[in-house]
Scaffold this motif. Structure first.
Motif, short mmCIF file in Angstrom:
data_model
loop_
_atom_site.label_atom_id
_atom_site.label_comp_id
_atom_site.label_asym_id
_atom_site.label_seq_id
_atom_site.Cartn_x
_atom_site.Cartn_y
_atom_site.Cartn_z
N ARG A 44 -11.37 -16.63 -44.17
CA ARG A 44 -11.81 -16.28 -43.02
C ARG A 44 -10.43 -16.26 -42.03
O ARG A 44 -10.64 -16.53 -40.93
CB ARG A 44 -12.99 -17.19 -42.49
N ASP A 45 -9.28 -16.15 -42.51
CA ASP A 45 -8.03 -16.17 -41.77
C ASP A 45 -7.85 -14.84 -41.14
O ASP A 45 -7.81 -13.92 -41.47
CB ASP A 45 -6.94 -16.41 -42.66
N PRO A 46 -7.66 -14.76 -39.66
CA PRO A 46 -7.53 -13.57 -38.85
C PRO A 46 -6.42 -12.79 -39.42
O PRO A 46 -6.65 -11.42 -39.46
CB PRO A 46 -7.30 -14.24 -37.16
N ASN A 52 -15.07 -13.65 -38.40
CA ASN A 52 -16.01 -13.72 -39.36
C ASN A 52 -16.35 -12.39 -40.27
O ASN A 52 -17.30 -12.32 -40.98
CB ASN A 52 -17.47 -13.99 -38.61
N SER A 53 -15.36 -11.44 -40.13
CA SER A 53 -15.34 -10.26 -41.08
C SER A 53 -16.60 -9.16 -40.61
O SER A 53 -16.53 -8.38 -41.39
CB SER A 53 -15.19 -10.54 -42.44
N VAL A 96 -7.67 -11.09 -42.47
CA VAL A 96 -8.84 -10.29 -42.39
C VAL A 96 -8.22 -8.73 -41.82
O VAL A 96 -8.46 -7.76 -42.10
CB VAL A 96 -10.05 -10.84 -41.43
N LYS A 97 -7.24 -8.84 -40.96
CA LYS A 97 -6.51 -7.89 -40.37
C LYS A 97 -6.00 -6.96 -41.43
O LYS A 97 -5.96 -5.55 -41.35
CB LYS A 97 -5.60 -7.95 -39.27
N LEU A 99 -15.54 -1.59 -47.42
CA LEU A 99 -15.40 -2.97 -47.06
C LEU A 99 -16.28 -3.85 -47.43
O LEU A 99 -16.24 -5.03 -47.81
CB LEU A 99 -15.26 -2.89 -45.60
N PHE A 149 -13.27 -10.77 -49.89
CA PHE A 149 -13.10 -11.43 -48.86
C PHE A 149 -13.28 -13.01 -48.90
O PHE A 149 -14.22 -13.48 -49.33
CB PHE A 149 -13.82 -11.09 -47.43
N HIS A 170 -17.12 1.33 -44.29
CA HIS A 170 -18.13 0.57 -44.49
C HIS A 170 -18.55 0.35 -45.91
O HIS A 170 -18.46 -0.87 -46.39
CB HIS A 170 -19.32 0.92 -43.89
N MET A 202 -13.58 1.77 -35.37
CA MET A 202 -14.22 0.85 -36.08
C MET A 202 -13.32 -0.62 -35.80
O MET A 202 -12.23 -0.84 -35.54
CB MET A 202 -13.82 0.90 -37.77
N VAL A 203 -14.37 -1.59 -35.54
CA VAL A 203 -13.77 -2.84 -35.00
C VAL A 203 -14.15 -3.95 -36.07
O VAL A 203 -15.52 -3.98 -36.33
CB VAL A 203 -14.10 -3.15 -33.75
N MET A 204 -13.29 -4.84 -36.46
CA MET A 204 -13.74 -5.92 -37.32
C MET A 204 -13.23 -7.20 -36.84
O MET A 204 -12.08 -7.35 -36.15
CB MET A 204 -12.81 -5.84 -38.66
N SER A 205 -14.24 -8.07 -36.54
CA SER A 205 -14.08 -9.36 -36.16
C SER A 205 -13.16 -10.00 -37.10
O SER A 205 -13.50 -10.35 -38.17
CB SER A 205 -15.30 -10.04 -35.91
N ALA A 206 -12.27 -10.43 -36.54
CA ALA A 206 -11.20 -11.41 -37.41
C ALA A 206 -11.46 -12.84 -37.95
O ALA A 206 -11.06 -13.38 -38.63
CB ALA A 206 -9.71 -11.35 -37.30
N ILE A 227 -9.37 -9.45 -33.21
CA ILE A 227 -10.04 -8.31 -33.81
C ILE A 227 -9.04 -7.34 -34.52
O ILE A 227 -7.78 -7.61 -34.19
CB ILE A 227 -10.84 -7.51 -32.99
N ALA A 228 -9.66 -6.52 -35.41
CA ALA A 228 -8.76 -5.54 -36.10
C ALA A 228 -9.45 -4.13 -35.65
O ALA A 228 -10.75 -4.19 -35.91
CB ALA A 228 -8.41 -5.66 -37.36
N ALA A 229 -8.76 -3.25 -35.22
CA ALA A 229 -9.57 -1.97 -34.75
C ALA A 229 -8.70 -0.82 -35.05
O ALA A 229 -7.45 -0.67 -35.00
CB ALA A 229 -9.79 -1.97 -33.13
N LEU A 261 -18.07 -6.07 -39.44
CA LEU A 261 -17.53 -4.85 -38.95
C LEU A 261 -18.49 -3.99 -38.07
O LEU A 261 -19.74 -4.08 -38.17
CB LEU A 261 -17.35 -3.97 -40.07
N PHE A 262 -18.12 -3.53 -37.01
CA PHE A 262 -18.69 -2.73 -35.80
C PHE A 262 -18.23 -1.22 -35.85
O PHE A 262 -16.94 -1.06 -36.03
CB PHE A 262 -18.64 -3.37 -34.48
N PHE A 275 -8.28 -5.26 -43.47
CA PHE A 275 -8.85 -4.06 -42.74
C PHE A 275 -8.22 -2.79 -42.60
O PHE A 275 -8.73 -1.83 -42.96
CB PHE A 275 -9.34 -4.83 -41.38
N ASP A 276 -6.70 -3.17 -42.37
CA ASP A 276 -5.84 -2.10 -42.59
C ASP A 276 -5.64 -1.17 -43.73
O ASP A 276 -5.55 -0.19 -43.88
CB ASP A 276 -4.51 -2.59 -42.07
#
Lengths: 271, 106
Positions: A234-236, B29-30, A239-240, A226, A231, A223, B23-27, B13-15, B32-33, A243-244
């Protein structure tokens, strides 16, 4: 007497950040000179460039007041738009164009976006953090505006090489996360040194009554990191990737909370 | 009347599992959960084919000291919240989609 035809040539300059040379072309030599000054230390003497941007200068006063940044992927191009610039970039052709007025800030934003997008594919990222190299290792000081990024940079001892006081550049090099100097500065208004070193630690900054360091692990570390990673898109898929990268980084590099009193003694802890 | 509910992880999502949490991120709107241990069990079982009731009875009630009624109520609250954020799909029929494996990212 033989006639002479003088064709006005486009001027250009290659700005190399993080080992990625980007050529910027403009009809206006004054703009190119401004870029050379702005990115001093990052202007490449080589003619080679990985990407090229044509910069079209709009008359002053044509900016809109829209401060919202939009970065979208459309038909094989990244489109970037804010009130003070419009840009597009096609990674396949390695070419792009920027429309902006003659100021250094718009181009700065475009370069940050382009590097963010490129870094994501390589497992790296840009992060709101000042950074410095000490004893051959890089330390990042991350936080939101007012957290103390520039303060830590100002307090750095003479043996610390400052990479940036605002936006740190993290890339994977030979399997190690490496911090790279950037010309992206904040309040300090000073270009970082064009150096690189393996990242030793990321400190999440908090001001407090005493200097102390506490480990941050697991989800809290992710958290914390990130929240400060840039960022733009807003491209999926993007974002992935980010995140990775953040998850992998947290698994390999310590994240710590640095609570500090804003004086030079805090650097006694940074070794 | 079929009251079964099916849950499937969204593909947008990315998890990643981190210890007992996920951890899960919505792809889109970014956002994070962080899912706790129990929520992680439900998340990992949300394959779109297994009814939520079955997930609760076989994966939750067998591992945790909780009654099936309370566990199901909690689970329904969780999946509805996740659905509001676009992290899962909910349906009263099995959901056929190519959801990612638990913890997998594209």
């Amino acid at each position: 007497m033989p006639g002479v035809t003088v064709a006005e040539l486009r001027s250009d300059v290659v700005v190399e950040i993080g080992g990625l040379p980007i050529r910027l072309r403009s009809d206006d030599p004054a703009f190119i000179r401004m870029i050379q000054d702005r990115y001093a230390g990052y202007v490449s003497s080589s003619d080679d460039a990985s990407f090229e941007f044509d910069v079209e200068l709009a008359p002053p006063g044509t900016e809109s007041g829209d401060e919202d940044l939009r970065v979208t992927w459309d038909s094989g191009r990244w489109l970037m738009e804010r009130g003070d610039f419009r840009a597009e970039w096609n990674p396949s052709t390695a070419r792009g164009r920027i429309e902006q007025t003659i100021n250094p800030y718009s181009l700065d934003s475009v370069l940050r976006i382009v590097h963010t997008l490129l870094l994501a594919r390589k497992g790296g990222f840009l992060v709101h953090a000042s950074s410095a190299i000490r004893n051959g290792r890089a330390f990042l000081f991350s936080g939101v505006s007012g957290a103390g990024k520039t303060t830590m940079a100002k307090l750095a001892p003479p043996d610390a090489a400052l990479l940036t006081d605002e936006i740190s550049y993290v890339t994977l090099q030979d399997g190690r996360y490496t911090a790279v100097g950037t010309p992206f500065y904040g309040e300090l208004a000073r270009v970082g040194e064009n150096l690189r070193a393996p990242v030793e630690c990321v400190y999440l900054l908090a001001k407090g009554p005493e200097n102390k360091i506490e480990p941050i692990v697991g989800a809290d570390a992710v958290h914390g990191l990130l929240e400060n990673i840039l960022f733009f898109a807003r491209d999926p898929e993007f974002v992935k990737l980010v995140f990775d990268a953040a998850l992998d980084f947290v698994n390999r590099v310590p994240i710590r909370r640095l609570t500090f009193v804003p004086n030079a003694r805090v650097w006694e802890l940074i070794v | 009347m079929n009251n079964k509910r099916y849950v499937a992880r969204s593909t947008a999502i990315a998890a990643r599992v981190l210890g007992d949490e996920t951890m899960v991120m919505s792809a889109t709107n970014s956002t994070l959960f962080t899912l706790d241990e129990v929520a992680t069990v439900i998340w990992e079982s949300a394959d779109g084919a297994t009814p939520l009731e079955e997930i609760v009875s076989k994966k939750i009630c067998t591992q945790y000291d909780i009654t099936p009624e309370i566990a199901l109520k909690d689970a329904e609250g969780l999946v509805e919240e996740l659905a509001e954020h676009g992290l899962v799909l909910l349906s009263d029929k099995p959901i056929a989609q190519s959801a990612t494996s638990p913890g997998e990212t594209k």
